[in-house]
Motif scaffolding. Structure first.
Motif, short mmCIF file in Angstrom:
data_model
loop_
_atom_site.label_atom_id
_atom_site.label_comp_id
_atom_site.label_asym_id
_atom_site.label_seq_id
_atom_site.Cartn_x
_atom_site.Cartn_y
_atom_site.Cartn_z
N CYS A 94 -1.16 0.50 14.67
CA CYS A 94 -1.17 0.90 13.28
C CYS A 94 -2.19 0.06 12.52
CB CYS A 94 0.22 0.73 12.67
SG CYS A 94 0.33 1.13 10.91
N ILE A 95 -3.15 0.71 11.88
CA ILE A 95 -4.18 0.04 11.10
C ILE A 95 -4.03 0.43 9.64
CG2 ILE A 95 -6.65 -0.40 10.84
CD1 ILE A 95 -5.59 -1.12 13.62
N ASN A 96 -3.86 -0.54 8.78
CA ASN A 96 -3.80 -0.28 7.34
C ASN A 96 -5.17 -0.58 6.73
OD1 ASN A 96 -0.94 0.43 6.83
ND2 ASN A 96 -0.56 -1.62 7.69
N ALA A 97 -5.93 0.49 6.49
CA ALA A 97 -7.30 0.33 5.99
C ALA A 97 -7.51 0.96 4.63
CB ALA A 97 -8.29 0.94 6.99
N ALA A 98 -6.49 1.60 4.07
CA ALA A 98 -6.63 2.23 2.76
C ALA A 98 -6.52 1.17 1.67
CB ALA A 98 -5.55 3.29 2.56
N GLY A 99 -7.17 1.43 0.54
CA GLY A 99 -7.07 0.46 -0.54
C GLY A 99 -7.80 0.93 -1.79
N TYR A 100 -7.66 0.14 -2.83
CA TYR A 100 -8.26 0.47 -4.12
C TYR A 100 -8.67 -0.84 -4.80
CZ TYR A 100 -8.66 2.10 -8.98
OH TYR A 100 -9.12 2.38 -10.23
N VAL A 101 -9.80 -0.81 -5.50
CA VAL A 101 -10.23 -1.97 -6.26
C VAL A 101 -10.85 -1.52 -7.56
CG1 VAL A 101 -12.49 -2.07 -5.10
CG2 VAL A 101 -11.59 -4.11 -6.24
N SER A 102 -10.52 -2.23 -8.62
CA SER A 102 -11.19 -2.04 -9.90
C SER A 102 -11.59 -3.41 -10.43
CB SER A 102 -10.28 -1.31 -10.90
OG SER A 102 -9.09 -2.03 -11.13
N VAL A 103 -12.61 -3.43 -11.25
CA VAL A 103 -13.15 -4.71 -11.74
C VAL A 103 -13.05 -4.72 -13.27
CG1 VAL A 103 -15.13 -6.25 -11.80
CG2 VAL A 103 -14.72 -4.83 -9.78
N THR A 104 -12.17 -5.57 -13.76
CA THR A 104 -11.95 -5.71 -15.20
C THR A 104 -11.52 -7.15 -15.48
OG1 THR A 104 -11.07 -3.44 -15.24
CG2 THR A 104 -10.71 -4.78 -17.21
N PRO A 105 -12.00 -7.77 -16.55
CA PRO A 105 -11.51 -9.10 -16.89
C PRO A 105 -9.99 -9.10 -16.99
CG PRO A 105 -13.40 -8.57 -18.24
CD PRO A 105 -13.05 -7.31 -17.49
N ALA A 162 -8.13 -12.46 -1.12
CA ALA A 162 -6.79 -13.03 -0.95
C ALA A 162 -6.82 -14.55 -0.95
CB ALA A 162 -6.18 -12.54 0.36
N HIS A 163 -8.01 -15.12 -0.78
CA HIS A 163 -8.14 -16.57 -0.58
C HIS A 163 -8.83 -17.29 -1.72
CE1 HIS A 163 -6.82 -16.09 3.60
NE2 HIS A 163 -7.60 -15.02 3.64
N VAL A 164 -9.56 -16.56 -2.54
CA VAL A 164 -10.29 -17.18 -3.65
C VAL A 164 -10.12 -16.32 -4.90
CG1 VAL A 164 -12.01 -18.32 -2.20
CG2 VAL A 164 -12.42 -15.98 -3.01
N ALA A 165 -10.34 -16.93 -6.06
CA ALA A 165 -10.31 -16.19 -7.31
C ALA A 165 -11.67 -15.56 -7.56
CB ALA A 165 -9.95 -17.12 -8.47
N LEU A 166 -11.70 -14.24 -7.67
CA LEU A 166 -12.94 -13.53 -7.95
C LEU A 166 -12.88 -12.99 -9.37
CD1 LEU A 166 -13.40 -11.45 -4.66
CD2 LEU A 166 -14.42 -13.67 -5.23
N ASP A 167 -13.89 -13.24 -10.14
CA ASP A 167 -13.92 -12.78 -11.53
C ASP A 167 -13.67 -11.27 -11.60
OD1 ASP A 167 -14.46 -15.31 -12.41
OD2 ASP A 167 -16.61 -14.97 -12.76
N GLY A 168 -12.78 -10.89 -12.50
CA GLY A 168 -12.53 -9.48 -12.74
C GLY A 168 -11.68 -8.79 -11.70
N HIS A 169 -11.16 -9.52 -10.73
CA HIS A 169 -10.42 -8.92 -9.63
C HIS A 169 -8.96 -9.38 -9.58
CE1 HIS A 169 -14.54 -8.16 -8.25
NE2 HIS A 169 -14.06 -7.37 -7.30
#
Length: 267
Positions: A94-105, A162-169
């Protein structure tokens, strides 16, 4: 071939890292079920054609499924069970490859937008993985005559986020960190059933969408400068790590997270 007689279920299998992983597993003999979201239906045949050379490739089935809906996942897995029986292929990957990302402050992110990240990135893998656990153990328990089941493998795509803080994420980072935590719980509770659960945390991968988002500009240049290897990953590199975790020789790798980010998160 390494996965002959086995079925791999890939949520998010139409495009991006899901397609790259499916192509790799198929080349090693695995039968595939690619779960795709309802909104992807119009491009299903095109993606299958571009990935496998046919809109109806041998050994590959595409099943519509809203991974955020428990009822939709349950219906999809009934179909998967039938496909497995027809193909004589044990549902073991079983591979979980689906996802969603949006970029907003973060201060401007609404709860509704946050949930658009959290629900598919965290609830989706939870629902799909749980359905896979029940399917795998049902098949395993039905074996007779001393037959043994192939090892069960769950691999979920997390992120360097998952490991670092990314601006807007903010919600995206939280959802992927949560996915790693969830996977550790799967590894703990399901290891005794013969299923390992691991995550892969890519950095930027040059999928079609990745190329569009990171093709040029100062943000791209700055990010590349922060990667010790000085480059982004190719989809095939991520797929190779996922396939590695599916192998028979990885039975004692359980609850791990493998970063494929060129070293971005080590400093």
């Amino acid at each position: 071939m390494a996965y002959a007689g086995r079925l791999a279920i890939i949520a998010g299998g139409l495009g991006g890292l899901g397609s790259a992983t499916g192509k790799r597993l198929r080349s090693q003999g695995a039968d595939l079920v690619l779960l795709y979201a309802p909104f992807e239906a119009s491009r299903k045949d095109t993606v299958l054609e571009s990935t496998f050379g046919s809109s109806n490739p041998d050994g590959v089935s595409a099943v519509e499924c809203d991974i955020t809906s428990e009822a939709s996942v349950a219906a999809a897995f009934e179909t998967i069970s039938s496909i497995s029986k027809s193909a004589g292929a044990f549902p073991s990957i079983c591979i979980n490859a689906a996802g969603y990302v949006s970029v907003t402050p973060l201060a401007d992110t609404t709860a509704e937008e946050a949930l658009k990240n959290i629900i598919p990135n965290l609830l989706g893998p939870f629902t799909v993985s749980k359905a896979f656990y029940h399917l795998y153990t049902t098949w395993k328990d039905s074996l007779t005559g001393g037959a043994s089941a192939p090892p069960g493998r769950i691999v979920s795509i997390a992120s360097q986020a998952a490991h670092v803080a990314l601006d807007g994420h903010g919600p995206y980072c939280a959802s992927k960190a949560g996915l790693i935590g969830l996977t550790k719980c799967m590894a703990n509770e399901w290891g005794s059933a013969g299923i390992t659960a691991n995550t892969v945390s890519p950095g930027v991968a040059l999928t079609e969408l990745g190329k569009k988002a990171w093709s040029e500009g100062p943000v791209r240049d700055k990010h590349l400068a922060d990667i010790p290897t000085g480059r982004f990953s190719e989809p095939e590199e991520i797929a190779g790590v996922i396939e590695l975790l599916c192998g028979d020789g990885m039975g004692n790798v359980n609850g791990a997270d493998l970063r494929v980010d060129g070293g971005f998160t080590i400093r």
